[in-house]
Design an enzyme around this catalytic site. Structure first.
Site, PDB file in Angstrom:
ATOM      1  CE  LYS A   8      86.558   5.754  46.541  1.00 26.43           C
ATOM      2  NZ  LYS A   8      85.311   5.757  45.862  1.00 26.43           N
TER       3      LYS A   8
HETATM    4  C1  PLP Z   1      85.716   5.805  44.120  1.00 22.49           C
HETATM    5  C2  PLP Z   1      84.998   4.911  43.216  1.00 22.49           C
HETATM    6  C3  PLP Z   1      85.550   4.504  41.987  1.00 22.49           C
HETATM    7  C4  PLP Z   1      86.791   5.108  41.406  1.00 22.49           C
HETATM    8  O1  PLP Z   1      87.929   4.972  42.148  1.00 22.49           O
HETATM    9  P1  PLP Z   1      89.191   5.914  41.798  1.00 22.49           P
HETATM   10  O2  PLP Z   1      90.263   5.400  42.688  1.00 22.49           O
HETATM   11  O3  PLP Z   1      88.772   7.320  42.122  1.00 22.49           O
HETATM   12  O4  PLP Z   1      89.492   5.733  40.359  1.00 22.49           O
HETATM   13  C5  PLP Z   1      84.865   3.552  41.251  1.00 22.49           C
HETATM   14  N1  PLP Z   1      83.700   3.033  41.675  1.00 22.49           N
HETATM   15  C6  PLP Z   1      83.127   3.414  42.826  1.00 22.49           C
HETATM   16  C7  PLP Z   1      81.847   2.777  43.258  1.00 22.49           C
HETATM   17  C8  PLP Z   1      83.750   4.371  43.628  1.00 22.49           C
HETATM   18  O5  PLP Z   1      83.163   4.757  44.762  1.00 22.49           O
END
Ligand code: PLP
Length: 366
Positions: free
Chosen positions: A182
């Site tokens: 992210k």
């Molecule tokens: C990355 C992601 C998650 C999960 O996030 P984590 O921090 O890895 O648990 C959930 N939903 C979407 C759409 C994502 O891209």
């Protein structure tokens, strides 16, 4: 030419110094830096309350738990997302009801939602896929009309907006991830946003073993989780937050290079809907029927370019196939196509416009 990975977080010496300071202080667990992160995110998004937790999945698990959603309840989710979006619904014992996506935005098709609402529907989890908002205004009004809760899975979309309003502020809860894929990252980490003071308080209690203060005494008032974020992770991400807008603007500049230079008719470039900005968590292209996606991943790897599929058709994954046996090609043709023909290509802070030109030139040879 060095290998260009699909993603790489940009942690600067200043980010590291901020985290190091906390590490050397000996105060490692949730503390002042976590509080500061929560304040920073509330200021950035304009959402009254933010609670920082250990990852993005935990944010949604907490939200569903606070809303007391469980056995016998249904939660509407898009068929195309990261599996965590539906896993959290399973984790609380409720049933995910999948909805197909739009072919151009890869976001949930909002006009398909109403026909799937039943007397058991308790919530919608709307995902802002790849860094661009879904039609969250429309979805918020549907949730309001039917008196169901709205959770925004904005894991990929910190900084994304619809008509100038930040995602994470439309629903009862907003959910963000701080995973290295992210825009800003603490390694693992997550953020819950909410306007509702009671919900925020409940999330905080459940984050920390169910601890609350009752008559100035610590009491264990719920069977909570340990979903805390460490203070050095918060310091790491607080420092990155200072340049979030700069990171997004830079990625937007890189995206323009792709738009300008990818000329292959067999490739469809992403689409930006009216009223939205794109924060480019992923640059997700579609390959036409004549190109094998998995072979393409191998081919581009030989050219030193890291790529991967963008997200899953969730009901097509083994756990969901075994449990629900839904005919995905029939029910979610768009999600299946995005799952089999979609390709995420590199876009991040450490790349240069020359890197992007090189990738574009290789895509043009497919
Ligand atoms: C990355 C992601 C998650 C999960 O996030 P984590 O921090 O890895 O648990 C959930 N939903 C979407 C759409 C994502 O891209």
């Amino acid at each position: 030419m060095d290998f260009i990975p699909l993603a790489r977080p940009d942690i600067t010496p200043e980010d590291i110094a901020a985290a190091e300071k906390v590490l050397l202080s000996g105060m490692l667990v949730q503390g002042l830096n976590v509080e500061k992160l929560e304040k920073n995110i509330s200021e950035f998004t304009g959402c009254k309350h933010t609670v920082a937790v250990s990852n993005g999945t935990a944010t949604m698990h907490l939200a569903l738990t606070v809303l007391e959603i469980g056995k016998g309840d249904e939660v509407i989710v898009p068929a195309f997302s990261y599996v965590a979006t539906a896993n959290v619904v399973e984790l609380v014992g409720a049933k995910p009801v999948f909805i197909d996506i739009e072919p151009d935005t890869f976001n949930i098709n909002a006009s398909e939602i109403e026909k799937h609402i039943t007397k058991n529907t308790k919530a919608i989890i709307a995902v802002h896929e790849f860094g661009m908002a879904c039609d969250i205004e429309k979805i918020a009004s549907i949730a309001k009309n039917y008196n169901i809760y709205l959770i925004e899975d904005a894991a990929c979309a910190l900084g994304a907006m619809q008509n100038g309003k930040y995602v994470g502020t439309f629903g009862d809860f907003g959910s963000f991830s701080l995973h290295p894929r992210k825009a800003i990252s603490s390694g693992e980490g997550g953020l819950v946003t909410t306007r509702n003071s009671d919900f925020a308080k409940r999330v905080k209690i459940l984050r920390n073993h169910g601890i609350d203060m009752v008559d100035e005494k610590i009491e264990f008032v719920a069977a909570g989780f340990n979903y805390r974020l460490t203070d050095f992770q918060a310091a790491l991400v607080n420092n990155q937050l200072k340049r979030l807008e700069q990171i997004i603007a830079f990625k937007q500049k890189l995206a323009l290079v792709y738009f300008d230079q990818v000329k292959n008719k067999k490739i469809t470039l992403p689409f930006i809907s009216h009223g939205m900005n794109h924060t480019w968590q992923s640059f997700h292209i579609m390959l036409d029927e004549s190109i094998d996606r998995d072979k393409t991943i191998g081919l581009l790897k030989e050219k030193n370019i890291g790529t991967n599929y963008g997200a899953q058709c969730i009901p097509f994954q083994k756990y969901y196939r075994d449990k629900y046996a839904i005919d995905c090609l029939k029910n979610f043709p768009v999600a299946m196509k995005a799952y089999t023909k979609g390709l995420a290509i590199p876009i991040y802070e450490r790349l240069t416009e020359d890197n992007i030109s090189y990738i574009a030139s290789q895509l043009n040879t497919l």
